[in-house]
Design a protein around this motif. Structure first.
Motif, PDB file in Angstrom:
ATOM      1  N   LEU A  81       5.492   4.786  38.157  1.00  7.44           N
ATOM      2  CA  LEU A  81       4.794   3.685  38.814  1.00  7.44           C
ATOM      3  C   LEU A  81       4.657   3.880  40.317  1.00  7.44           C
ATOM      4  CD1 LEU A  81       6.313   0.634  36.901  1.00  7.44           C
ATOM      5  CD2 LEU A  81       4.063   1.667  36.601  1.00  7.44           C
ATOM      6  N   PHE A  82       5.592   4.603  40.920  1.00  3.36           N
ATOM      7  CA  PHE A  82       5.558   4.759  42.371  1.00  3.36           C
ATOM      8  C   PHE A  82       5.178   6.176  42.794  1.00  3.36           C
ATOM      9  CE2 PHE A  82       8.412   1.191  41.585  1.00  3.36           C
ATOM     10  CZ  PHE A  82       7.866   0.228  42.425  1.00  3.36           C
ATOM     11  N   SER A  83       4.650   6.953  41.869  1.00  4.38           N
ATOM     12  CA  SER A  83       4.200   8.291  42.237  1.00  4.38           C
ATOM     13  C   SER A  83       2.867   8.201  42.972  1.00  4.38           C
ATOM     14  CB  SER A  83       4.055   9.171  40.991  1.00  4.38           C
ATOM     15  OG  SER A  83       3.109   8.613  40.097  1.00  4.38           O
TER      16      SER A  83
ATOM     17  N   ILE B 267       9.411   5.793  21.049  1.00  4.82           N
ATOM     18  CA  ILE B 267       8.875   6.055  22.392  1.00  4.82           C
ATOM     19  C   ILE B 267       9.460   5.073  23.402  1.00  4.82           C
ATOM     20  CG2 ILE B 267       6.769   6.036  23.784  1.00  4.82           C
ATOM     21  CD1 ILE B 267       5.261   7.013  21.325  1.00  4.82           C
ATOM     22  N   LEU B 268       9.581   3.807  22.999  1.00  4.08           N
ATOM     23  CA  LEU B 268      10.145   2.799  23.902  1.00  4.08           C
ATOM     24  C   LEU B 268      11.593   3.126  24.256  1.00  4.08           C
ATOM     25  CD1 LEU B 268      10.070   0.094  25.388  1.00  4.08           C
ATOM     26  CD2 LEU B 268      10.677  -1.020  23.225  1.00  4.08           C
ATOM     27  N   VAL B 269      12.388   3.469  23.248  1.00  3.98           N
ATOM     28  CA  VAL B 269      13.795   3.789  23.502  1.00  3.98           C
ATOM     29  C   VAL B 269      13.908   5.040  24.370  1.00  3.98           C
ATOM     30  CG1 VAL B 269      15.969   4.470  22.417  1.00  3.98           C
ATOM     31  CG2 VAL B 269      14.585   2.663  21.396  1.00  3.98           C
ATOM     32  N   SER B 270      13.102   6.058  24.079  1.00  2.40           N
ATOM     33  CA  SER B 270      13.157   7.297  24.862  1.00  2.40           C
ATOM     34  C   SER B 270      12.775   7.058  26.317  1.00  2.40           C
ATOM     35  CB  SER B 270      12.227   8.351  24.248  1.00  2.40           C
ATOM     36  OG  SER B 270      12.665   8.719  22.955  1.00  2.40           O
ATOM     37  N   SER B 271      11.844   6.145  26.553  1.00  2.18           N
ATOM     38  CA  SER B 271      11.416   5.888  27.928  1.00  2.18           C
ATOM     39  C   SER B 271      12.516   5.265  28.767  1.00  2.18           C
ATOM     40  CB  SER B 271      10.190   4.969  27.928  1.00  2.18           C
ATOM     41  OG  SER B 271      10.536   3.660  27.486  1.00  2.18           O
ATOM     42  N   LEU B 272      13.511   4.678  28.118  1.00  3.16           N
ATOM     43  CA  LEU B 272      14.612   4.035  28.841  1.00  3.16           C
ATOM     44  C   LEU B 272      15.861   4.906  28.898  1.00  3.16           C
ATOM     45  CD1 LEU B 272      14.269   0.429  27.377  1.00  3.16           C
ATOM     46  CD2 LEU B 272      13.620   1.177  29.670  1.00  3.16           C
ATOM     47  N   ARG B 273      15.810   6.107  28.330  1.00  7.33           N
ATOM     48  CA  ARG B 273      16.982   6.977  28.317  1.00  7.33           C
ATOM     49  C   ARG B 273      16.991   7.903  29.530  1.00  7.33           C
ATOM     50  NH1 ARG B 273      17.707  10.304  23.114  1.00  7.33           N
ATOM     51  NH2 ARG B 273      19.873  10.341  23.818  1.00  7.33           N
ATOM     52  N   ASP B 274      18.173   8.424  29.819  1.00 10.17           N
ATOM     53  CA  ASP B 274      18.311   9.419  30.872  1.00 10.17           C
ATOM     54  C   ASP B 274      17.583  10.696  30.462  1.00 10.17           C
ATOM     55  OD1 ASP B 274      19.798  10.437  33.369  1.00 10.17           O
ATOM     56  OD2 ASP B 274      20.370  11.889  31.829  1.00 10.17           O
TER      57      ASP B 274
ATOM     58  N   PHE C  82      21.157   4.298  29.862  1.00  7.83           N
ATOM     59  CA  PHE C  82      19.803   3.765  29.890  1.00  7.83           C
ATOM     60  C   PHE C  82      19.427   3.460  31.341  1.00  7.83           C
ATOM     61  CE2 PHE C  82      21.416   2.859  25.674  1.00  7.83           C
ATOM     62  CZ  PHE C  82      20.365   3.263  24.869  1.00  7.83           C
ATOM     63  N   THR C  83      18.212   3.782  31.678  1.00  8.02           N
ATOM     64  CA  THR C  83      17.780   3.649  33.064  1.00  8.02           C
ATOM     65  C   THR C  83      16.283   3.366  33.117  1.00  8.02           C
ATOM     66  OG1 THR C  83      17.592   4.820  35.178  1.00  8.02           O
ATOM     67  CG2 THR C  83      17.444   6.146  33.187  1.00  8.02           C
ATOM     68  N   THR C  84      15.849   2.826  34.238  1.00  6.28           N
ATOM     69  CA  THR C  84      14.416   2.600  34.470  1.00  6.28           C
ATOM     70  C   THR C  84      13.843   3.643  35.425  1.00  6.28           C
ATOM     71  OG1 THR C  84      14.950   1.041  36.257  1.00  6.28           O
ATOM     72  CG2 THR C  84      14.608   0.120  34.048  1.00  6.28           C
ATOM     73  N   ASP C  85      14.585   4.723  35.650  1.00  4.55           N
ATOM     74  CA  ASP C  85      14.120   5.753  36.582  1.00  4.55           C
ATOM     75  C   ASP C  85      12.806   6.381  36.122  1.00  4.55           C
ATOM     76  OD1 ASP C  85      16.274   5.296  38.180  1.00  4.55           O
ATOM     77  OD2 ASP C  85      17.450   7.015  37.477  1.00  4.55           O
ATOM     78  N   ASN C  86      12.628   6.520  34.809  1.00  2.55           N
ATOM     79  CA  ASN C  86      11.388   7.120  34.309  1.00  2.55           C
ATOM     80  C   ASN C  86      10.185   6.263  34.697  1.00  2.55           C
ATOM     81  OD1 ASN C  86      12.901   9.154  33.039  1.00  2.55           O
ATOM     82  ND2 ASN C  86      13.193   7.892  31.223  1.00  2.55           N
ATOM     83  N   TYR C  87      10.320   4.943  34.557  1.00  2.00           N
ATOM     84  CA  TYR C  87       9.231   4.051  34.942  1.00  2.00           C
ATOM     85  C   TYR C  87       9.032   4.054  36.458  1.00  2.00           C
ATOM     86  CZ  TYR C  87       9.185   2.141  30.215  1.00  2.00           C
ATOM     87  OH  TYR C  87       9.071   1.992  28.862  1.00  2.00           O
TER      88      TYR C  87
END
Length: 255
Positions: free
Chosen positions: A162-164, A33-40, A153-158
């Motif tokens: 977080l900013f929604s 889950i952690l790795v997937s959260s950082l993927r495109d 790898f990106t932080t776009d998912n977070y």
């Protein structure tokens, strides 16, 4: 004596190894889950998290420019450009013009589309399409292609989460629910644990066995019956279930 000590050490060592193995098994989904959260997001759809450090291959569809973009060269009408446009570039391995055969032609080869129309799509996404007659229509030829992209790898998912809109209220709701729903069951369980650990009474062993046995019941199986039971009790006492108190008691009943 030495033999007994050796057997004791071996048994403890075996228990420790078994515990480590179980901990590793339980940790693998969390790591995934952690790795997937950082993927495109596109690579999440294309491949599993265990392939996150390898290039991902996926079949996509694009559309060539409309007829208005054609130019005439040497008596033929030509459309050329890059199928990726201004987007991220990827390596194309094969392409096609039908959804049933999206990888019919290797990248870099010239495909004969009939009536003298040819299409060449290169690995970098550049293409050139020739026709003896002028192209017509407002929509260009649809092209399917298999492309591979390097791991991203990106932080776009977070950032999206977080900013929604309304995320602050959601955090407060989570804290308001989880803190009492954790403290209340622990307080109740502490009294029960003391009684089961230190007091002797008839049926104690059976009660412990029942409690341990119920631990294997998944939350998904007990949630609906538990909520139905609570709704019935709440209706009897005139207590609405869609309140913080109702949620706390529902968690307490399961915990």
């Amino acid at each position: 004596m030495a033999v007994a000590a050796g057997n004791s050490f071996a048994s403890r060592f075996g228990v420790h190894i078994a515990v480590l193995i179980f901990v590793a098994i339980w940790t693998i989904p969390t790591l995934g889950i952690l790795v997937s959260s950082l993927r495109d997001k596109n690579q999440i759809i294309a491949s599993g998290w265990w392939n996150s450090f390898a290039s991902s291959t996926q079949t996509e569809a694009g559309r060539l420019p409309p007829a208005s973009a054609q130019v005439e060269k040497d008596g033929k009408f030509v459309l050329e450009g890059n199928i990726f446009g201004d987007g991220a570039k990827r390596d194309i391995s094969a392409f096609g013009v039908k959804s049933a055969t999206p990888t019919q032609y290797p990248a870099g080869t010239t495909a004969d589309l009939g009536d003298g129309v040819t299409l060449q799509l290169n690995a970098d996404g550049s293409f050139i399409m020739h026709s003896p007659k002028a192209f017509e229509g407002d929509r260009g030829q649809r092209v399917y292609y298999a492309s591979s992209a390097p791991p991203k790898f990106t932080t776009d998912n977070y950032r999206t989460v977080l900013f929604s809109e309304g995320i602050g209220r959601s955090f407060m709701n989570s804290l308001t629910v989880t803190i009492p729903a954790t403290v209340i069951p622990i307080l109740i369980a502490a009294f029960a644990a003391y009684a089961l650990a230190w007091m002797r009474f008839p049926g104690r062993a059976l009660l412990i066995a029942v409690i341990i046995g119920l631990l294997v019941v998944p939350l998904q199986m007990s949630l609906i019956p538990l909520l139905k039971l609570y709704n019935g009790v709440g209706a009897f006492f005139g207590m609405p279930s869609k309140t913080y108190l109702g949620i706390w008691l529902a968690h307490t009943g399961f915990g």
